[in-house]
Scaffold this active site. Structure first.
Site, PDB file in Angstrom:
ATOM      1  N   HIS A  84     125.162  12.808 -11.122  1.00 42.28           N
ATOM      2  CA  HIS A  84     123.819  12.442 -10.670  1.00 42.28           C
ATOM      3  C   HIS A  84     123.163  13.681 -10.081  1.00 42.28           C
ATOM      4  CE1 HIS A  84     120.522  10.714  -8.424  1.00 42.28           C
ATOM      5  NE2 HIS A  84     121.030  11.207  -7.313  1.00 42.28           N
TER       6      HIS A  84
ATOM      7  N   HIS B 139     112.500   6.194  -2.310  1.00 37.74           N
ATOM      8  CA  HIS B 139     112.068   6.687  -1.007  1.00 37.74           C
ATOM      9  C   HIS B 139     111.043   5.816  -0.317  1.00 37.74           C
ATOM     10  CE1 HIS B 139     114.328  10.231  -2.011  1.00 37.74           C
ATOM     11  NE2 HIS B 139     114.389  10.392  -0.711  1.00 37.74           N
TER      12      HIS B 139
HETATM   13  N1  GLN Z   1     126.090   8.873  -4.509  1.00 43.88           N
HETATM   14  C1  GLN Z   1     125.145   9.300  -3.522  1.00 43.88           C
HETATM   15  C2  GLN Z   1     124.394   8.096  -2.974  1.00 43.88           C
HETATM   16  O1  GLN Z   1     124.143   7.197  -3.687  1.00 43.88           O
HETATM   17  C3  GLN Z   1     124.158  10.302  -4.080  1.00 43.88           C
HETATM   18  C4  GLN Z   1     123.182  10.767  -3.045  1.00 43.88           C
HETATM   19  C5  GLN Z   1     122.272  11.901  -3.473  1.00 43.88           C
HETATM   20  O2  GLN Z   1     121.981  12.099  -4.610  1.00 43.88           O
HETATM   21  N2  GLN Z   1     121.765  12.648  -2.543  1.00 43.88           N
HETATM   22  O3  GLN Z   1     124.030   8.041  -1.828  1.00 43.88           O
HETATM   23 ZN    ZN Z   2     120.125  11.582  -5.546  1.00 41.56          ZN
END
Ligand code: GLN
Ligand code: ZN
Length: 762
Positions: free
Chosen positions: A645, A698
């Site tokens: 991610h 957000h």
């Molecule tokens: N796995 C993390 C979460 O879901 C990823 C957080 C991020 O990308 N900053 O909180």
């Molecule tokens: Zn993130």
């Protein structure tokens, strides 16, 4: 005589009293008058410390009520028109409105200050008519003089840097804007000169980035204008964070001093100065003490460097300074009571750096043995840490040497793995998933506190975490998500959690630094060889998997993110630290696989944050960052699906690197980078599994299924439907339960609509 100088001092205070005052004021617990008093006290205290240490050039106007770029905009009356501002000094309500948003008006954008973790408020020029609302540097200078008898050095954000960091105008309007701003700068400087100010520090960090010819021209205009307007005021044109581009143009500018970074821009600046010399009539601000790192300097080495510089610059033209503002380091090591002594003795935060500067300055003009012994002590402390067991884990060093000498490859290429994974997992078209975390409710935070305080034993806490996992596995199943997560309830922070479980890390009690506004972070310290010392995530993940038939993704933080969000040792290259982390994480990946977890996500949200400022160094960084990710993930079976991610990054010129990570699936944030990311995929087809975030996490707003459908359809125009996943933009830990559930329901509804529409044609 050689003199010492500081470029800026941390605002937050040893006890984060600055943060506390701001937050108390925002919540209405502190009256405005009392708030001003408290901030003044903090500010004077910081000046006093520098005075007591014997710093010659003490910065004033480096202090802020939030951010120095916002201060500069406010000083020029540049306030977006959506705020109720009618000219004159900017009231605090408007100032904080721009920074944080109000009911009626969105905050200004916030962005990273060069390659640091500090974020500034981006000035919005459009529609503004700049006027000087108050001469802040003058007020700061007077205060220091009246209250403490300090002959301060006002710090001002330079015009070119200010313009370049602002938005709301087109390049063709740059000169027009400069014309509007220059007279205001001139007024500030004239008033300072009249007051008797000797030196001004004009910060132009933009000079370490590539400048166009037009910018070089502007630079000439700016500093020639100043030279004419205030011929007797000494301007230190200050750069930092890297070596300057256009060295020969810069040293020709009609300013009294040039400040260069001899830590982060060491080789570039050294080369320029040796090759092209340094003008005889100018003062060199030699930034030799690292303003960003937390380690003691080898003062003997620094002394040699300074001596080398005195061959090029007369001693009376040399100033020993920090490489940049000390804003980026914690306040003092003194209050750390729990660190291992070898580590503690090797650290230098802001206050300790003041001592280094003064000592070094003395050492240049003295052969006093007492002083030489003091310098020697720095090397001894550094040596002791160097020889500690923490820095000599030979098994890690050997394993990493071997592993990193090979190409880290999965056993088969993606297309073949894809077939094997499809056969094993039998996922529907457009599988749905989330990024990892679920809401960290007050209850979750409370439980962790009780456990940390020892009021709850491990068992009770583990039971609580299991309950949370149960609740959220049910919720995810009920909503109809395909690939589940356990929710990360046991983690406060995605880096700290792993740092606490790996060897080679230390945690300070008070090592806070300002990230943005009142928000401070306390980065872990990677001081030794990083080593895996036991499973970190297996228990919770295995438990979650035992509660459902759907696949549960294991959830790890990637090597580059852990590194970029920590303070790291400087005796070995960052690349090596990344590989050590990768090797440790590989062992966790393998442990998860062993435990029957067949999908493992390794998050890398902070890759962009480590991107070097110099374009020519970026490819190399990305290459080893990708390699580190692959070291962590390449040893699993074909059928084990590796996810990653990434978020909040200018992805468009990074797509090749992202693809080279060879993750079977990436979930990637899209809303903040708007259409740009989708546009990049129009230009290059992405050949691996990918989920573009279909909604911004957000905001507490619940996005409708229709909005998400629009996002999905747009993405499907450029991405292969067979490889497409559906997920939110990022983790959901900051959201509330109800909004999370409602949003995810809409996401699943949008997915169903997309399946119905596309199933027949895929
Ligand atoms: N796995 C993390 C979460 O879901 C990823 C957080 C991020 O990308 N900053 O909180
Ligand atoms: Zn993130």
């Amino acid at each position: 005589m050689v003199k010492s100088s500081v470029l800026g001092y941390p605002r937050i205070g040893a006890d984060r009293e600055w943060k506390k005052a701001l937050e108390a004021f925002w919540s209405g617990k502190l009256e405005e008058a009392e708030f001003h008093n408290q901030l003044q006290e903090i500010r004077l205290n910081h000046l006093r410390k520098q005075q007591e240490q014997g710093i010659d050039f003490i910065p004033v106007n480096d202090f802020s009520y939030y951010d120095h770029i916002l201060d500069t905009a406010a000083m020029f009356g540049i306030i977006p028109s959506r705020f109720p501002y009618e000219g004159g000094a900017v009231p605090l309500s408007v100032y904080y409105g721009v920074a944080r948003g109000t009911k009626g008006a969105a905050a200004s954008e916030m962005t990273k200050w060069f390659n640091t973790n500090y974020h500034y408020i981006v000035p919005e020029l459009s529609g503004a008519t700049p006027v000087l609302t108050e001469n802040k540097p003058l007020a700061a200078y007077r205060e220091a003089k009246e209250k403490l008898g300090i002959e301060g050095k006002p710090v001002i954000v330079g015009p070119l840097t200010f313009l370049k960091l602002s938005k709301g105008y087109s390049t063709s309007e740059t000169d027009a804007w400069l014309e509007k701003l220059l007279p205001l700068y001139v007024q500030i400087l004239q008033e300072l000169a009249e007051e008797g100010v000797q030196w001004v520090q004009m910060d132009e960090p933009i000079l370490v980035t590539k400048l166009t010819e037009a910018d070089v021209q502007r630079l000439n205009t700016i500093y020639e204008t100043f030279a004419v307007a205030v011929p007797n005021l000494n301007i230190m044109l200050q750069t930092y964070f890297e070596s300057v581009e256009n060295y020969s143009d810069i040293v020709k500018l009609p300013v009294k001093g040039i400040g260069l970074d001899f830590v982060h821009g060491f080789s570039g600046n050294m080369q320029s100065i040796k090759k092209l010399g340094f003008p005889k009539d100018k003062v060199l601000g030699a930034g030799v003490i690292d303003g960003r790192g937390i380690w003691k300097a080898s003062l003997r080495t620094k002394l040699e460097l300074l001596k080398e510089l005195t061959d090029l610059v007369a001693a009376e033209h040399l100033i020993v300074q920090s490489s940049c503002s000390l804003l980026h380091v914690p306040v003092t090591v003194e209050r750390e009571t729990k660190l291992q002594s070898e580590l503690k003795d090797s650290l230098a935060f802001a206050d300790e750096k003041l001592q280094e500067l003064v000592l070094l300055t003395k050492a240049i003009s003295s052969a006093d043995t007492e002083i030489l012994n003091q310098l020697e002590a720095y090397d001894q402390a550094i040596q002791a840490l160097q020889q500690s067991a923490e820095r000599n884990r030979s098994e890690v060093q050997n394993a990493v040497a071997t592993i990193s000498s090979q190409e880290p490859l999965r056993s088969r290429p993606f297309t073949e793995r894809y077939a094997a994974q499809q056969a094993k997992w039998q996922l529907p078209l457009f599988p749905t998933t989330t990024i990892g975390s679920f809401p960290q409710s007050a209850e979750v935070r409370k439980a962790r506190q009780l456990w940390r305080k020892g009021e709850w034993n491990n068992e009770k806490y583990a039971d609580f975490i299991r309950e949370q996992i149960d609740i959220w596995i049910k919720i995810q199943e009920e909503i109809g998500i395909d690939v589940l997560v356990h929710g990360e309830f046991e983690r406060t922070d995605m880096v700290e959690f792993f740092g606490e479980k790996l060897a080679g890390f230390a945690f300070t009690q008070n090592g806070w630094v300002q990230s943005y506004g009142s928000r401070c972070v306390k980065p872990p310290v990677i001081y030794g060889d990083v080593a895996f010392s036991g499973e970190m995530t297996v228990e919770e993940t295995k438990y979650a998997q035992s509660r459902t038939k759907n696949p549960v993704k294991g959830m790890l933080t990637g090597p580059i993110t852990i590194m970029n969000w920590s303070f790291v040792r400087e005796d070995i290259p960052r690349e090596q630290i990344a590989y050590q982390l990768a090797y440790a994480l590989r062992q966790e990946v393998e442990a998860l696989e062993q435990a029957g977890i067949g999908m493992i996500q390794v998050d890398e949200p902070a890759v962009c944050e480590g991107l070097p400022l110099k374009e020519e160094e970026q490819a190399d960084y990305l290459a080893w960052a990708v390699k580190a990710f692959r070291i962590a993930t390449c040893t699993v079976q074909d059928t084990t699906q590796i996810h990653t991610h990434m978020c909040y990054c200018e992805f468009h010129d990074m797509i090749d690197s992202i693809e080279a990570m060879d993750a079977d699936v990436i979930s990637i944030e899209t809303s903040r980078s708007h259409g740009e990311l989708i546009h990049s995929f129009e230009l290059n087809t992405y050949k691996l599994g990918i989920g573009l975030g279909v909604y911004d996490i957000h905001s507490p707003r619940i996005p409708s299924a229709e909005e998400m459908t629009a996002m999905i359809e747009r993405a499907l125009r450029v991405l292969d439907p067979k490889l497409f996943w559906i997920n939110p933009d990022c983790g959901l830990k900051t959201r509330g339960l109800d909004e999370t559930v409602a949003s995810l329901r809409n996401m699943v509804q949008a997915t169903k609509a997309a399946r119905a529409k596309h199933e027949a044609t895929v």
